[in-house]
Structures are given as structure tokens and as C-alpha cells.
Write an enzyme that holds these catalytic residues in place. Structure first.
Site, PDB file in Angstrom:
ATOM      1  N   ASP A 333      72.863  23.739  52.630  1.00 36.23           N
ATOM      2  CA  ASP A 333      72.387  22.395  52.308  1.00 36.23           C
ATOM      3  C   ASP A 333      70.941  22.204  52.768  1.00 36.23           C
ATOM      4  O   ASP A 333      70.515  22.754  53.780  1.00 36.23           O
ATOM      5  CB  ASP A 333      73.275  21.358  53.004  1.00 36.23           C
ATOM      6  CG  ASP A 333      72.829  19.946  52.722  1.00 36.23           C
ATOM      7  OD1 ASP A 333      72.942  19.513  51.567  1.00 36.23           O
ATOM      8  OD2 ASP A 333      72.331  19.279  53.661  1.00 36.23           O
ATOM      9  N   GLU A 387      70.533  25.013  48.176  1.00 37.40           N
ATOM     10  CA  GLU A 387      70.231  23.710  47.587  1.00 37.40           C
ATOM     11  C   GLU A 387      68.708  23.535  47.699  1.00 37.40           C
ATOM     12  O   GLU A 387      68.199  23.138  48.739  1.00 37.40           O
ATOM     13  CB  GLU A 387      70.964  22.579  48.318  1.00 37.40           C
ATOM     14  CG  GLU A 387      70.798  21.253  47.604  1.00 37.40           C
ATOM     15  CD  GLU A 387      70.926  20.042  48.504  1.00 37.40           C
ATOM     16  OE1 GLU A 387      71.273  18.972  47.982  1.00 37.40           O
ATOM     17  OE2 GLU A 387      70.669  20.143  49.714  1.00 37.40           O
TER      18      GLU A 387
END
Length: 578
Positions: A333, A387
Site C-alpha cells: 500500500d 499501489e
């Protein structure tokens, strides 16, 4: 890095030629960083297995060993129900380099001092004050009546017995992104075991071959979607015990599905009492102690990736989740936020100098390269996804070429494109050439995960594709016996077309967020003060897709047919085609 391998990178993209010195420098720093770890006692292997040593551990003879890194404090002690929370009872011994150790022999009857279910903490003394903290390495925590999380001793008499071997991923990746807590049609927090028993057969039948689990690493604030981590080594106790998560992953492997963990190493919750923040009773510890240690937009703490103990903590964390829970890889992330000192905020990334200039945070680049190198070293074939929206060149190329070693990056521009079109354009004004250009606009030979809508769009305040297309008419006209209104007819058709176009052209892997496969009709809203702590919207209504009298089944079947087509033809993994 062999010159021939670097040449492969340059031949693929000649615009990288002026950046060769910086690419070589990064690779040199990576090799030096790796060598530093290898030169430590026990080498990189023992370093990345530090989770077996740090924290609180019950040994085979029922003795207990505790080890922590906590520099700059006066002392540590283990406290809990077992010693009436007396900070003078079980004090750690000070070691060099800011480390503290405690060894507790078994009780006279041979039993361990800590029993299953007992609550305990670490008392940290600084400036003659006592602060009660959670070990950064704790593997299980539960929420107390005060809403603060506390360590609970968890040590089953029998270790979990794994039954299924890890499946082999054939290269085509069809990802079902899921949140365990919202996976029930009922308004409640669902469990790991219920997910395993009820959802895995559905996911398998739907044609997916990979589950990506979000919100597993413990987070005190449920509504953060799992992105404000408080305990990095603890699977969230909201959904069950650690062995229940192992059962879920075991069942997924038995069904031939690989499982990825949504891992958050880009930042950490700023919680002090039940988080990693101020573990050393100051702003430092695992984080930068100045402004660089705070993320203003996320209101969270940022790691110091040059700190040896931070590297130990994070790299061990990755190996822990793979060795103890058998995750098959990770979705990292917030990678863009890590890569740049600006966190990518306000940057246009219009020039290659934007990727290789002073704004790039080399420390983070090197950490991510180390992470990918070590993931593949100890678990070859693991999948890693970034990401990342800036398009950092070579992020998804092999490390030996001068890349960072990720397998995929999320094609984050695609959901934004579709929402922009649905918000601002009439259907007849769609420019197909522009749509196709956006869908295919990615770095050559760097694989992307295509998706038509993100989990953020499912949240209250935004809308999923189905909701943008059909909105309130979904409540009255989704019955097969109801009039087939133009809104519903158009909505179902465009829902299918948008997803098929994105699936076919948008990348080398496909991702769907739980419920979107059948056009889930409502947003997602976690229980909070603003909705009177309601669980009504904190669910996924699979009953709608299963009801033969409702039109949700058509979108669900179309999604299944797309996966079946990909399984048959393997177009995702066949390489680039103009």
C-alpha cells in the site's frame, strides 16, 4: 548489475539513457545495504527471522524469553494480571545497542508464568515516568472495554496443522479483493472461518484464482479500511483467532487459490497507547524524529528506512506473514507516497527528471528493492503488487536490470477515467480512441493490474460503477418481473461493457473488489458515531446475486463468463499486443 542487463532496460526505453548514473547509484546502494545485513551475526537469514526472537516467546520448557529494542529509556518491565501490574516485578536487563532482555523460568509446577488469555503489557520507564505500551512484535491483541487494544497471550497447545500445499500460479492473475469483516450479508463483523467456508467456494466458482485480503494487520480504527496499522505482526482479532486466519488461507490453497496480504509499510498509525508511535517515549524509534516522520495528509507516522532496527522490523514482518501464515505475496500500500519526499502530492510527473531527481526518496526505493529481493529469496514465485500511480520507470522490472523487482503495479488511472466519463459525458460523447489509449497507456513490459473500480469508490461519499449508472432505481426495478427501465437496461449493459473493456485492454492481471462483480447496490460505511455505530452498510449482500428473481444475477454471470474466457485463452499473461 551486468552492463548487458542494464542495456536491456535502455533498449526498451531510450529516454532512460540520461538516467543511467542514477540507476547505477541506486543499485550500488541496494547491494551495499544488502551486504550490511549479510555481515551481521547470522546474516540476512537470521536478520529476517528476528520475529522468532523479538517480542514475548514461550519456549518448549515453558520458560519465557522477552527481547525488545527500545533505546534512550531508563528501563522496561513485563506487567500484567500475572504480577498485579507491578512494574518492579519483572524487569528487563539492559543490553548494548538499546536492546533489553528478560528471561522468566517456568513456575515451580513446570507451567508457564503467562497463561492463555492473560492480559499483559510492557512498562517503559523514561524521565522517571511509567508508560504502558504494546510490544512492537506482539502477535495477538484484543480491544479492551476502554476501546484501547492490549496484548493477550495466545499460545494454542497444538500448533495449527496445515493440510494443503501452496498452489502454483500459472501467470494469469485474477484477483478477488476482499475485506473479511464486510463479507457477510448480515450487518456484523464477519469471521475468518465464515469467510473460508462461505466465500472461498463462491470466489472459486466465480473464476478467480487469487484472493487479496485487506485489513488483516491489526488496526485500532475499523473505519480506516485497515490502513492505519497499530500492531504489524498481529492478525486482526475482530475476525477471530490467528489459527482461524491460517484456516482461511489453508482452505484457499485447497481450492487452488493463492492469497495475497495487503501490507502497509508506507506509514503507521499515530496511536500512542496501542500503536507503534512513541514506543521509545519520544518521536524517534522506528520513525524519523523530525518533520520527515509525519504524513500530514494521512495524519500518521513515517518510517526511517535507513535505521537498522526499522529494517529488521519491516523485513521480518514480511517473512513472518509468509512463513507463519503462508501468504503467497503482498500488495504494498501507498508506494507512491514512499517513493517521493513530496509523497506524490501535487506532482505532475511530466519528465523523467521527476523520477530520478532530488524529490525521489532513495531510502524508500532501496527498502522496497530489499523487500522484493528477500521475498523472492526465501519464497520464490511470490507475487508483489505496488499501489503506485506516478509510473516510476523500472519499478516492475527485475532488480538486476536496475528495477525494484515488483511483479505488478495497480493501474490506478483506470477507475478514475471511468468515473470521470460517467460524471461528465453523455454516452454518445464517449471517445473510444481516448478510452483505448488510456487503457493501454502503461510502461512497456511492466505489468499492470487492471480494475474498473476501486474499493475507495465503494465507500460512503462515493459511488460504485453500478450506483453511478443506476442509483436509486436499483431499489425498485431489479426484479425480473419489474419493468425493464432504460436506466436499468443501460446500467447493466454499461457495467458489463466497462468491465470487459478494462479486463481486455487494461493490464496483465485483473482485480475485482468484493461485491462489485454483481453490481452491489449500496455503499460501504463502517460503524461510526456519524451513523450511530450501525453495521447496516458494513456488509455485502450476496443474497441479491443468488436470487433468480433479481437482475443482479446477470452481472454476476457476466463476470463469471469473463473469468472463464480468460482461463481458457490466458490473454492476460500472453504479453503485450498493440
Amino acid at each position: 548489475m551486468e552492463p548487458s542487463q542494464l542495456n536491456v532496460l535502455i533498449e526498451r526505453d531510450g529516454y532512460l539513457a540520461p538516467q543511467i548514473p542514477e540507476i547505477k547509484r541506486r543499485y550500488k546502494v541496494f547491494r551495499e545495504s544488502l551486504q550490511k545485513l549479510q555481515d551481521l551475526p547470522g546474516g540476512v537469514d537470521q536478520f529476517t527471522l528476528s520475529y522468532r526472537e523479538y517480542g514475548v516467546h514461550l519456549n518448549a520448557d515453558n520458560s519465557i524469553t522477552c527481547l525488545e529494542w527500545c533505546p534512550g529509556v531508563q528501563g522496561l518491565s513485563l506487567v500484567g494480571d500475572f504480577n498485579n501490574w507491578d512494574p518492579n516485578s519483572h524487569a528487563y536487563k539492559s543490553l548494548e545497542f538499546g536492546k533489553w532482555r528478560l528471561e522468566i523460568p517456568p513456575n515451580e509446577d513446570g507451567s508457564p508464568l503467562l497463561k492463555n488469555g492473560i492480559v499483559y503489557k510492557i512498562a517503559v520507564k523514561k524521565n522517571d515516568q511509567i508508560f504502558y505500551k504494546l510490544s512492537p512484535w506482539t502477535t495477538y491483541v484484543e480491544k479492551a472495554k476502554t476501546n484501547i487494544y492490549e496484548m493477550v497471550f495466545y499460545h494454542p497447545q497444538q500448533p495449527y496443522q496445515w493440510r494443503n500445499s501452496l498452489p502454483h500460479n500459472n501467470g494469469s492473475l485474477r484477483i478477488y479483493e476482499a475485506h473479511v469483516g464486510i463479507s457477510s450479508p448480515e450487518g456484523k463483523v464477519n469471521t475468518y472461518r465464515a469467510f473460508a467456508d462461505d466465500l472461498i467456494p463462491r470466489i472459486k466458482k466465480q473464476g478467480y484464482n487469487c484472493i487479496q485480503l485487506m485489513a488483516v494487520m491489526e488496526h485500532a480504527y475499523y473505519g480506516s479500511f485497515g490502513y492505519q496499522i497499530t500492531s504489524f505482526f498481529a492478525p486482526s482479532s475482530r475476525f477471530g483467532k490467528p489459527d482461524d486466519l491460517k484456516y482461511l488461507i489453508d482452505e484457499a490453497h485447497g481450492a487452488g487459490l493463492i492469497v495475497l496480504l495487503d501490507v502497509v509499510h508506507s506509514h503507521a498509525s499515530k496511536n500512542v497507547e496501542d500503536g507503534l508511535n512513541k514506543w521509545t517515549c519520544d518521536d524517534g524509534g522506528y520513525f524519523h524524529s523530525n518533520a520527515r516522520g509525519y504524513h500530514s495528509q494521512w495524519d500518521s507516522r513515517l518510517f526511517d528506512y535507513t535505521n537498522l532496527e526499522t529494517q529488521r522490523f519491516l523485513l521480518s514482518n514480511l517473512r513472518y506473514w509468509q512463513e507463519e501464515y503462508k501468504f503467497d505475496g503482498f500488495r504494498f500500500d501507498g508506494v507512491t507516497s514512499m517513493l517521493y519526499h513530496s509523497h506524490g502530492l501535487g506532482d505532475c510527473f511530466g519528465s523523467y527528471d521527476d523520477y530520478f531527481g532530488l524529490n525521489t526518496d532513495t531510502d524508500s526505493v532501496i527498502y522496497l528493492t530489499l523487500a522484493n529481493y528477500l521475498i523472492q529469496k526465501y519464497h520464490p514465485g511470490s507475487v508483489t503488487i505496488a499501489e503506485e500511480f506516478s509510473g516510476m520507470p523500472a519499478l516492475c522490472r527485475p532488480i538486476e536490470e536496475g528495477g525494484q523487482g515488483f511483479d505488478y503495479r495497480l493501474a490506478m488511472s483506470l477507475p478514475d477515467m471511468w468515473i470521470k466519463i460517467l460524471k461528465h459525458q453523455q454516452d454518445e460523447d464517449w471517445n473510444i480512441a481516448d478510452i483505448v489509449t488510456t487503457l493501454e497507456n502503461r510502461r512497456y513490459m511492466e505489468k499492470n493490474v487492471a480494475y474498473a473500480e476501486s474499493h475507495d469508490q465503494a465507500l460512503v461519499g462515493d459511488k460504485s460503477l453500478a450506483f453511478w449508472l443506476m442509483d436509486k432505481e436499483m431499489y425498485d426495478f431489479m426484479s425480473v418481473d419489474a419493468p425493464f427501465t432504460p436506466v436499468i437496461e443501460r446500467g447493466i449493459a454499461l457495467h458489463n461493457i466497462i468491465r470487459l473493456l478494462t479486463y481486455g485492454l487494461g493490464g496483465e492481471a485483473w482485480l475485482n473488489f468484493i461485491g462489485n462483480e454483481f453490481g452491489h447496490p449500496e455503499w460501504l460505511d463502517f460503524p461510526r458515531v456519524g451513523n450511530n455505530e450501525s453495521f447496516h452498510y458494513c456488509r455485502r449482500q450476496f443474497n441479491l446475486a443468488d436470487d433468480p428473481n433479481l437482475r443482479y444475477k446477470f452481472m454476476n454471470l457476466f463476470d463469471q463468463a469473463m473469468n472463464e474466457m480468460e482461463e481458457k485463452h490466458q490473454f492476460l499473461s500472453r504479453g503485450p499486443l498493440y
